[in-house]
Design a protein around this motif. Sequence first.
Motif, short mmCIF file in Angstrom:
data_model
loop_
_atom_site.label_atom_id
_atom_site.label_comp_id
_atom_site.label_asym_id
_atom_site.label_seq_id
_atom_site.Cartn_x
_atom_site.Cartn_y
_atom_site.Cartn_z
N THR A 5 -7.51 -9.28 -0.62
CA THR A 5 -6.43 -8.32 -0.90
C THR A 5 -7.07 -7.03 -1.42
O THR A 5 -7.82 -7.06 -2.39
CB THR A 5 -5.46 -8.88 -1.96
N ASP A 54 0.84 -1.21 0.00
CA ASP A 54 0.00 0.00 0.00
C ASP A 54 0.87 1.26 0.00
O ASP A 54 2.10 1.18 -0.14
CB ASP A 54 -0.98 -0.01 1.19
N ASP A 55 0.24 2.42 0.16
CA ASP A 55 0.96 3.70 0.11
C ASP A 55 1.92 3.90 1.29
O ASP A 55 2.78 4.77 1.25
CB ASP A 55 -0.01 4.87 0.00
N LYS A 56 1.82 3.08 2.35
CA LYS A 56 2.74 3.16 3.48
C LYS A 56 3.84 2.11 3.36
O LYS A 56 4.57 1.85 4.31
CB LYS A 56 1.98 2.99 4.79
N VAL A 84 0.26 -5.94 1.73
CA VAL A 84 -1.16 -6.16 1.98
C VAL A 84 -1.68 -7.43 1.29
O VAL A 84 -2.87 -7.76 1.41
CB VAL A 84 -2.01 -4.94 1.54
N ARG A 98 -6.33 -0.39 -3.45
CA ARG A 98 -5.46 0.49 -2.64
C ARG A 98 -3.98 0.18 -2.80
O ARG A 98 -3.14 0.81 -2.15
CB ARG A 98 -5.86 0.40 -1.17
N VAL A 99 -3.65 -0.78 -3.64
CA VAL A 99 -2.24 -1.16 -3.82
C VAL A 99 -1.53 -0.08 -4.64
O VAL A 99 -2.01 0.38 -5.66
CB VAL A 99 -2.14 -2.53 -4.53
N LYS A 100 -0.37 0.35 -4.15
CA LYS A 100 0.44 1.38 -4.85
C LYS A 100 1.52 0.76 -5.71
O LYS A 100 1.94 1.35 -6.68
CB LYS A 100 1.06 2.36 -3.85
#
Length: 177
Positions: free
Chosen positions: A164, A132-134, A138, A168-170
């Motif tokens: 999953t 994710d973005d952090k 995930v 939201r996966v970056k």
Amino acid sequence: MYKLLCATSVVLLGLVACKPHEEQVKEKHTAGQQLVEKEAALAKGVGEALQKDGQSAAEELAAGAGSLLKGIAKGVDRAEELTIVLDGSSSGKGLKVTRSQYVGSGQESDTLKLYVMSAQAYSGKLHLRAFDDKDAEVGRSDKVEAKLDADDAKYVEFKFDDATPVSRVKKFVLFAG
């Protein structure tokens, strides 16, 4: 005699003034024929105008629709461009990814297709990890058996559990082995 002369004059005048039935039918036939010819000429004019200007209008309409569809396709492709990073295990084996496509949700999994190229022969398992973005992991795809010859390429499908959060996966990271 005067009465007879008057009566005869009225009868003769009536005969001369009234048209015979056949003449009336002929006039109506001619009027109907003229009306049909007028309407046919109008229809012919509309047809000719459509052939001349209609083709041009249809071409412009089709060109506009084509541009619209191309724009939509480019937007969808851009929306589906995913960030794919190669882990050292995959880049060290001569693998490279040039295209990615989110295929969509199945009954129990999300599917992602990658166009994987190999500079050297590769035979083994591949899998993706989703971040994710952090930069927190995930999800992971199922491991896929891949066989690529030297200077080869093909699409490889990776399935993720439906839990999953793919939207939201970056970035996805490709691992070999």
